[in-house]
Scaffold this active site. Structure first.
Site, PDB file in Angstrom:
ATOM      1  N   SER A 132      -6.574   2.872 -14.364  1.00 57.20           N
ATOM      2  CA  SER A 132      -6.827   2.453 -15.742  1.00 57.20           C
ATOM      3  C   SER A 132      -8.216   2.830 -16.231  1.00 57.20           C
ATOM      4  CB  SER A 132      -6.652   0.935 -15.870  1.00 57.20           C
ATOM      5  OG  SER A 132      -7.654   0.262 -15.114  1.00 57.20           O
ATOM      6  N   SER A 163      -3.086  -1.902 -17.226  1.00 58.80           N
ATOM      7  CA  SER A 163      -4.038  -2.903 -16.739  1.00 58.80           C
ATOM      8  C   SER A 163      -4.853  -2.339 -15.584  1.00 58.80           C
ATOM      9  CB  SER A 163      -3.294  -4.157 -16.267  1.00 58.80           C
ATOM     10  OG  SER A 163      -2.587  -3.881 -15.067  1.00 58.80           O
ATOM     11  N   LYS A 164      -5.919  -3.063 -15.229  1.00 62.66           N
ATOM     12  CA  LYS A 164      -6.774  -2.642 -14.121  1.00 62.66           C
ATOM     13  C   LYS A 164      -5.997  -2.576 -12.809  1.00 62.66           C
ATOM     14  CE  LYS A 164     -11.064  -4.342 -16.164  1.00 62.66           C
ATOM     15  NZ  LYS A 164     -12.186  -5.286 -16.048  1.00 62.66           N
ATOM     16  N   ARG A 165      -4.946  -3.367 -12.708  1.00 63.98           N
ATOM     17  CA  ARG A 165      -4.149  -3.396 -11.474  1.00 63.98           C
ATOM     18  C   ARG A 165      -3.369  -2.108 -11.262  1.00 63.98           C
ATOM     19  NH1 ARG A 165      -3.482  -8.444 -13.574  1.00 63.98           N
ATOM     20  NH2 ARG A 165      -1.465  -7.938 -14.494  1.00 63.98           N
ATOM     21  N   SER A 166      -3.261  -1.282 -12.296  1.00 66.69           N
ATOM     22  CA  SER A 166      -2.495  -0.039 -12.166  1.00 66.69           C
ATOM     23  C   SER A 166      -3.172   0.950 -11.220  1.00 66.69           C
ATOM     24  CB  SER A 166      -2.300   0.624 -13.531  1.00 66.69           C
ATOM     25  OG  SER A 166      -3.541   1.131 -13.995  1.00 66.69           O
TER      26      SER A 166
END
Length: 493
Positions: A262, A256-259
Site C-alpha cells: 500500500s 489498506s496497509k495490511r495489503s
C-alpha cells in the site's frame, strides 16, 4: 488567465500511501501540464499521529519520483511558512477563526465532554458514530463568552452552519452536488489545544497560498460543502475541486496497509522500479485519450487531462504492476539494469562465475528484481528434482533416452576445451547432426542436467558457459547417476 497553483499537503505520519502518492502525482501533473506551480505544504497539526522521520520520507519520495516542487519548507516562494505548526505559531488560524466569529460564521463552544457525549449521534464519513452538536453555545451572550474566556475555561471554535436550505458545490469529476444544510454539522475549526482542524487549516492555507486546484480522494466529497461555506463566509474564491476515485485491492476492498503493497516504499522493497510505480499509479483512475499504458513522467505531463479521471473505483492490480515493471526492466539501459540486479544476484550465487552474464540472461525473464535470487539459485547448486522432468513430448525424450544421450555426449563434452557458448553450441550441433538426432532430443537432457529446472533463463550451452567445464561435467555425471538409480529402482515388468 490565472496561473494554476496546486499543492501537495501530506501529514508526516509514516510511509507514503499509494493514495497519497497519486494525489501528489495528479497535483504535479496538473501544474506542469498547465505551466503552473506545484507547492509542498506539511500538515503536522495532528500531533498524535506525528511520526519521527516521516518528513524525510516525504522529501525522499518526491525526489525519487521526480515530483519536484516549486515552493515548500525548503523553497520559499513568498507564501510561507509551509509547515502548519509554524503557521499556527504565527497565530494565522486563530486570527482567521476570530474573523469568522465577528461575522457570525463561527462561535466559541465551552461544552465539556460529558455534555457532548449526551448529544444525539450520527454516522460519520469513516463509518463511526459521531455526536451531532446542537448549537448550544451559539446562543451564549457576548458577556457570557467573555466571562468564560477570562476564567480560562477550555473552548473550541465551531463553524456556524445553517440548518435549513441546501448547499451546492461543483466538482470537476462528479459535477454539481447538492446537500441538505441540515446534514452539515457545526464542525470544529480550532481545537481545545489551540491547533486548527485539518479542514479549517486547509481552507485558510489554500487561500493564502493562492491554490487554484485541489485534488483529493472522493471520501472528502461530503466535507466539501463545509469547505465551500467557509470560502463564502470569508468572501474568497472557491478553488477547482478534483475528487479522485477510491483505490481498492483485487477484492474491491479499500487498499489498506495490511495489503503489503500500500505504500511507495513497500513497492520499492519488493523490487519495483520508481518509474514503473509512478506510471502505474497515474493509471489508477485515469487514462489518456489514446489508451497508451507505458509512459514516462514527461509523457504523463504532456498527456494528463484531469477531466478524464474516472468516477469508478480504481483497482490496484498487482499483476498488472508486475507486468508493467517487467516492461520497464526490458527497456532499461544495461549498465543501469546491472546496478539494480547485481545486489540481488549476489544473495543467491557465491560461486566464482560471471554474474553480469547471469544478470543479462535474466533481464527479459523477470518482472521484479526480487525474483532474481530464486531464478538464479540453480547456478549455486542444482535443486532437488524428479527425473520425470527429462520426459518431454515435444522433444520426444524419455527418462531412458535422456540417460542414453547423457552417457553418449559426456565423452564429447569431456574432450571439449573451449566452453564458450558459441564453441559449445557448434560442437553439440555437429554431434547431433552426426548421430541424426533432433536438437531438443540432446539439448533438453543436457539443460535439465545442468540446471535441475524445466524453465531456465538460457539454453544448455549458455548455462554451461557460465558454469564452466568442471561444474558442467560434474552436474551431468551427477544426473547420469540419478537417472541410473531411478531406472534401477523401477519395478521389473
Amino acid at each position: 488567465m490565472q496561473k494554476i497553483r496546486t499543492r501537495f499537503a501530506p501529514s508526516p505520519t509514516g510511509r507514503m500511501h499509494v493514495g497519497n502518492l497519486r494525489t501528489a502525482l495528479y497535483e504535479f501533473l496538473i501544474a506542469r501540464h498547465e505551466g503552473g506551480d506545484f507547492i509542498l505544504r506539511i500538515e503536522d497539526t495532528d500531533r498524535e499521529r506525528y511520526f519521527e522521520g516521516a518528513l524525510d520520507i516525504i522529501y525522499r519520495t518526491l525526489e525519487k519520483t521526480g515530483l519536484t516542487h516549486d515552493e515548500g519548507p525548503d523553497k520559499d516562494g513568498g507564501c510561507g511558512p509551509y509547515v502548519q505548526s509554524e503557521r499556527m505559531a504565527e497565530g494565522i488560524y486563530m486570527e482567521y477563526a476570530k474573523k469568522l466569529i465577528e461575522r457570525g460564521e463561527a462561535y466559541y463552544c465551552f461544552c465539556d465532554k460529558e455534555r457532548l457525549d449526551s448529544l444525539r449521534t450520527a454516522v460519520g464519513e469513516d463509518g463511526k458514530e459521531i455526536h451531532v452538536y446542537d448549537k448550544h453555545c451559539l446562543h451564549l451572550s457576548k458577556e457570557e463568552v467573555e466571562a468564560n474566556l477570562a476564567a480560562g475555561k477550555p473552548f473550541v471554535i465551531r463553524q456556524n452552519n445553517p440548518t435549513e436550505g441546501t448547499t451546492t458545490f461543483h466538482d470537476e469529476i462528479y459535477g454539481d452536488i447538492t446537500v441538505e444544510n441540515s446534514e452539515l454539522d457545526d464542525m470544529i475549526l480550532i481545537k481545545s489545544d489551540g491547533y486548527p482542524t485539518y479542514n479549517f487549516a486547509n481552507v485558510v492555507d489554500d487561500h493564502l497560498m493562492g491554490i487554484t486546484h485541489v485534488v483529493r480522494g472522493n471520501e472528502y466529497l461530503s466535507s466539501s460543502p463545509k469547505y465551500n461555506r467557509l470560502y463564502d463566509a470569508f468572501g474568497w474564491e472557491v478553488p477547482t475541486y478534483v475528487h479522485c476515485p477510491l483505490i481498492t485491492d483485487e477484492e474491491h476492498k479499500k487498499l489498506s496497509k495490511r495489503s503489503g503493497h500500500s505504500s511507495f516504499e513497500d513497492l520499492l522493497d519488493q523490487g519495483f522500479l520508481t518509474e514503473a510505480v509512478v506510471n502505474f499509479v497515474a493509471l489508477l483512475g485515469w487514462s489518456p485519450e489514446d489508451n497508451q499504458e507505458i509512459m514516462s513522467l514527461d509523457e504523463l505531463i504532456r498527456k494528463f487531462d484531469y477531466h478524464h479521471i474516472s468516477k469508478s473505483p480504481a483497482v490496484f492490480d498487482y499483476q498488472k504492476l508486475k507486468w508493467m515493471n517487467g516492461e520497464y526492466i526490458k527497456r532499461m539501459d544495461d549498465q543501469k539494469y546491472l546496478e539494480h540486479a547485481l545486489p540481488y544476484l549476489k544473495q543467491a550465487v557465491t560461486k566464482d562465475v560471471d554474474l553480469e552474464k547471469i544478470a543479462m540472461m535474466l533481464k527479459t525473464r523477470i518482472e521484479v528484481f526480487t525474483e532474481i535470487p530464486e531464478k538464479a539459485a540453480f547456478f549455486e547448486a542444482v535443486p532437488e528434482y524428479d527425473v520425470s522432468m527429462y520426459a518431454h513430448k515435444k522433444m520426444k525424450t524419455s527418462v531412458e533416452s535422456a540417460l542414453a544421450v547423457l552417457k553418449e555426449v559426456l565423452p564429447v563434452l569431456e574432450a571439449q576445451e573451449d566452453y564458450a557458448n558459441g564453441a559449445l553450441y557448434e560442437r553439440l550441433t555437429a554431434f547431433i547432426a552426426d548421430k541424426g538426432y533432433k536438437s531438443g532430443y540432446v539439448l533438453w537432457p543436457i539443460r535439465t542436467a545442468v540446471s535441475g529446472l524445466q524453465m531456465t533463463p538460457g539454453g544448455a550451452t549458455e548455462l554451461m558457459e557460465v558454469l564452466g567445464k568442471e561444474e558442467s561435467l560434474a552436474r551431468i555425471r551427477a544426473a547420469v547417476e540419478k537417472l541410473t538409480a531411478a531406472l534401477e529402482d523401477q519395478p521389473q515388468a
